[in-house]
Design a protein around this motif. Structure first.
Motif, PDB file in Angstrom:
ATOM      1  N   ASP A  80      -7.554   2.532   4.209  1.00  0.00           N
ATOM      2  CA  ASP A  80      -6.391   3.128   4.858  1.00  0.00           C
ATOM      3  C   ASP A  80      -5.447   2.007   5.250  1.00  0.00           C
ATOM      4  O   ASP A  80      -5.838   1.092   5.982  1.00  0.00           O
ATOM      5  N   ALA A  81      -4.205   2.071   4.756  1.00  0.00           N
ATOM      6  CA  ALA A  81      -3.187   1.076   5.091  1.00  0.00           C
ATOM      7  C   ALA A  81      -2.137   1.763   5.960  1.00  0.00           C
ATOM      8  O   ALA A  81      -1.568   2.779   5.557  1.00  0.00           O
ATOM      9  N   TYR A  82      -1.915   1.222   7.152  1.00  0.00           N
ATOM     10  CA  TYR A  82      -0.974   1.802   8.107  1.00  0.00           C
ATOM     11  C   TYR A  82       0.320   1.000   8.085  1.00  0.00           C
ATOM     12  O   TYR A  82       0.318  -0.196   8.359  1.00  0.00           O
ATOM     13  N   LEU A  83       1.411   1.682   7.755  1.00  0.00           N
ATOM     14  CA  LEU A  83       2.713   1.039   7.644  1.00  0.00           C
ATOM     15  C   LEU A  83       3.609   1.478   8.795  1.00  0.00           C
ATOM     16  O   LEU A  83       3.691   2.677   9.109  1.00  0.00           O
ATOM     17  N   TYR A  84       4.282   0.523   9.407  1.00  0.00           N
ATOM     18  CA  TYR A  84       5.201   0.787  10.505  1.00  0.00           C
ATOM     19  C   TYR A  84       6.491   0.021  10.259  1.00  0.00           C
ATOM     20  O   TYR A  84       6.468  -1.112   9.785  1.00  0.00           O
ATOM     21  N   PRO A  85       7.642   0.637  10.610  1.00  0.00           N
ATOM     22  CA  PRO A  85       8.910  -0.074  10.446  1.00  0.00           C
ATOM     23  C   PRO A  85       9.101  -1.114  11.545  1.00  0.00           C
ATOM     24  O   PRO A  85       8.567  -0.975  12.642  1.00  0.00           O
ATOM     25  N   LYS A  86       9.855  -2.148  11.207  1.00  0.00           N
ATOM     26  CA  LYS A  86      10.253  -3.150  12.187  1.00  0.00           C
ATOM     27  C   LYS A  86      11.771  -3.136  12.189  1.00  0.00           C
ATOM     28  O   LYS A  86      12.398  -3.619  11.240  1.00  0.00           O
ATOM     29  N   GLY A  87      12.332  -2.538  13.221  1.00  0.00           N
ATOM     30  CA  GLY A  87      13.787  -2.390  13.253  1.00  0.00           C
ATOM     31  C   GLY A  87      14.226  -1.459  12.140  1.00  0.00           C
ATOM     32  O   GLY A  87      13.678  -0.393  11.945  1.00  0.00           O
ATOM     33  N   ARG A  88      15.211  -1.877  11.377  1.00  0.00           N
ATOM     34  CA  ARG A  88      15.730  -1.060  10.269  1.00  0.00           C
ATOM     35  C   ARG A  88      15.087  -1.439   8.932  1.00  0.00           C
ATOM     36  O   ARG A  88      15.440  -0.887   7.889  1.00  0.00           O
ATOM     37  N   ALA A  89      14.184  -2.374   8.945  1.00  0.00           N
ATOM     38  CA  ALA A  89      13.536  -2.820   7.708  1.00  0.00           C
ATOM     39  C   ALA A  89      12.570  -1.756   7.192  1.00  0.00           C
ATOM     40  O   ALA A  89      12.115  -0.882   7.927  1.00  0.00           O
ATOM     41  N   GLU A  90      12.253  -1.858   5.905  1.00  0.00           N
ATOM     42  CA  GLU A  90      11.296  -0.945   5.284  1.00  0.00           C
ATOM     43  C   GLU A  90       9.931  -1.106   5.958  1.00  0.00           C
ATOM     44  O   GLU A  90       9.527  -2.227   6.291  1.00  0.00           O
ATOM     45  N   PRO A  91       9.197  -0.014   6.184  1.00  0.00           N
ATOM     46  CA  PRO A  91       7.865  -0.126   6.817  1.00  0.00           C
ATOM     47  C   PRO A  91       6.937  -1.028   6.012  1.00  0.00           C
ATOM     48  O   PRO A  91       6.951  -1.021   4.782  1.00  0.00           O
ATOM     49  N   THR A  92       6.143  -1.807   6.723  1.00  0.00           N
ATOM     50  CA  THR A  92       5.162  -2.696   6.103  1.00  0.00           C
ATOM     51  C   THR A  92       3.792  -2.456   6.723  1.00  0.00           C
ATOM     52  O   THR A  92       3.675  -1.908   7.823  1.00  0.00           O
ATOM     53  N   VAL A  93       2.762  -2.889   6.029  1.00  0.00           N
ATOM     54  CA  VAL A  93       1.388  -2.707   6.495  1.00  0.00           C
ATOM     55  C   VAL A  93       1.153  -3.600   7.714  1.00  0.00           C
ATOM     56  O   VAL A  93       1.327  -4.805   7.657  1.00  0.00           O
ATOM     57  N   SER A  94       0.764  -2.950   8.813  1.00  0.00           N
ATOM     58  CA  SER A  94       0.425  -3.669  10.049  1.00  0.00           C
ATOM     59  C   SER A  94      -1.075  -3.748  10.257  1.00  0.00           C
ATOM     60  O   SER A  94      -1.568  -4.646  10.931  1.00  0.00           O
ATOM     61  N   TYR A  95      -1.801  -2.767   9.698  1.00  0.00           N
ATOM     62  CA  TYR A  95      -3.240  -2.691   9.942  1.00  0.00           C
ATOM     63  C   TYR A  95      -3.898  -1.994   8.759  1.00  0.00           C
ATOM     64  O   TYR A  95      -3.318  -1.090   8.157  1.00  0.00           O
ATOM     65  N   VAL A  96      -5.110  -2.410   8.424  1.00  0.00           N
ATOM     66  CA  VAL A  96      -5.906  -1.735   7.399  1.00  0.00           C
ATOM     67  C   VAL A  96      -7.296  -1.438   7.950  1.00  0.00           C
ATOM     68  O   VAL A  96      -7.821  -2.179   8.779  1.00  0.00           O
ATOM     69  N   ASP A  97      -7.846  -0.336   7.503  1.00  0.00           N
ATOM     70  CA  ASP A  97      -9.195   0.063   7.878  1.00  0.00           C
ATOM     71  C   ASP A  97      -9.932   0.396   6.591  1.00  0.00           C
ATOM     72  O   ASP A  97      -9.327   0.882   5.635  1.00  0.00           O
ATOM     73  N   ALA A  98     -11.235   0.140   6.556  1.00  0.00           N
ATOM     74  CA  ALA A  98     -12.012   0.396   5.345  1.00  0.00           C
ATOM     75  C   ALA A  98     -13.363   0.987   5.697  1.00  0.00           C
ATOM     76  O   ALA A  98     -13.909   0.738   6.764  1.00  0.00           O
ATOM     77  N   ARG A  99     -13.876   1.769   4.758  1.00  0.00           N
ATOM     78  CA  ARG A  99     -15.204   2.355   4.901  1.00  0.00           C
ATOM     79  C   ARG A  99     -15.722   2.699   3.515  1.00  0.00           C
ATOM     80  O   ARG A  99     -14.956   2.795   2.556  1.00  0.00           O
ATOM     81  N   GLN A 100     -17.022   2.882   3.414  1.00  0.00           N
ATOM     82  CA  GLN A 100     -17.615   3.343   2.170  1.00  0.00           C
ATOM     83  C   GLN A 100     -17.332   4.840   2.056  1.00  0.00           C
ATOM     84  O   GLN A 100     -17.029   5.501   3.049  1.00  0.00           O
ATOM     85  N   PRO A 101     -17.408   5.422   0.862  1.00  0.00           N
ATOM     86  CA  PRO A 101     -17.129   6.849   0.707  1.00  0.00           C
ATOM     87  C   PRO A 101     -17.976   7.757   1.611  1.00  0.00           C
ATOM     88  O   PRO A 101     -17.526   8.828   1.996  1.00  0.00           O
ATOM     89  N   ASP A 102     -19.185   7.309   1.985  1.00  0.00           N
ATOM     90  CA  ASP A 102     -20.021   8.122   2.872  1.00  0.00           C
ATOM     91  C   ASP A 102     -19.711   7.892   4.347  1.00  0.00           C
ATOM     92  O   ASP A 102     -20.364   8.448   5.224  1.00  0.00           O
TER      93      ASP A 102
END
Length: 121
Positions: A80-102
């Motif tokens: 999971d990649a979480y994107l957030y804007p900074k000011g008027r700029a295009e949103p960028t990834v600030s945080y990632v989370d990972a897990r196995q399919p189970d």
């Protein structure tokens, strides 16, 4: 009462011996720390088009207000990649989370690497 503790102490001391007088080998990390950081650096700070270029189309694209979550997955893991804007700029990834399919935990950098396997960069 001291006798059982003496036996436990002796057992612990004997367990540490290898038999030939050499100390046991130090534990070796399977994944170098720098490589994990380099893999995460491929994702953190990236835009949605950059992630699509890296991983292909997301399996989920969820928007909530100005925030966005892009989800990528394969048989090895879900990222999971979480994107957030900074000011008027295009949103960028600030945080990632990972897990196995189970749902079991997996290292985030390992997941990034697993998602890139077989993709041209």
């Amino acid at each position: 009462m001291r006798f059982p503790f003496a036996i436990l102490g002796l057992a612990a001391a004997l367990a540490a011996c290898t038999g030939d007088g050499t100390p046991p080998p130090a534990a070796v990390s399977a994944v170098p720390v720098q490589r994990g950081g380099a893999l995460l650096d491929r994702v953190i700070g990236q835009t949605a088009p950059a992630l699509t270029s890296l991983f292909g189309a997301p399996v989920a694209d969820i928007r909530e207000g100005p925030a966005r979550k892009l989800q990528y997955g394969n048989a090895t893991c879900v990222l999971d990649a979480y994107l957030y804007p900074k000011g008027r700029a295009e949103p960028t990834v600030s945080y990632v989370d990972a897990r196995q399919p189970d749902g079991s935990p997996i290292d985030r950098a390992s997941c990034v690497g697993a998602l890139q396997v077989g993709r041209k960069h």
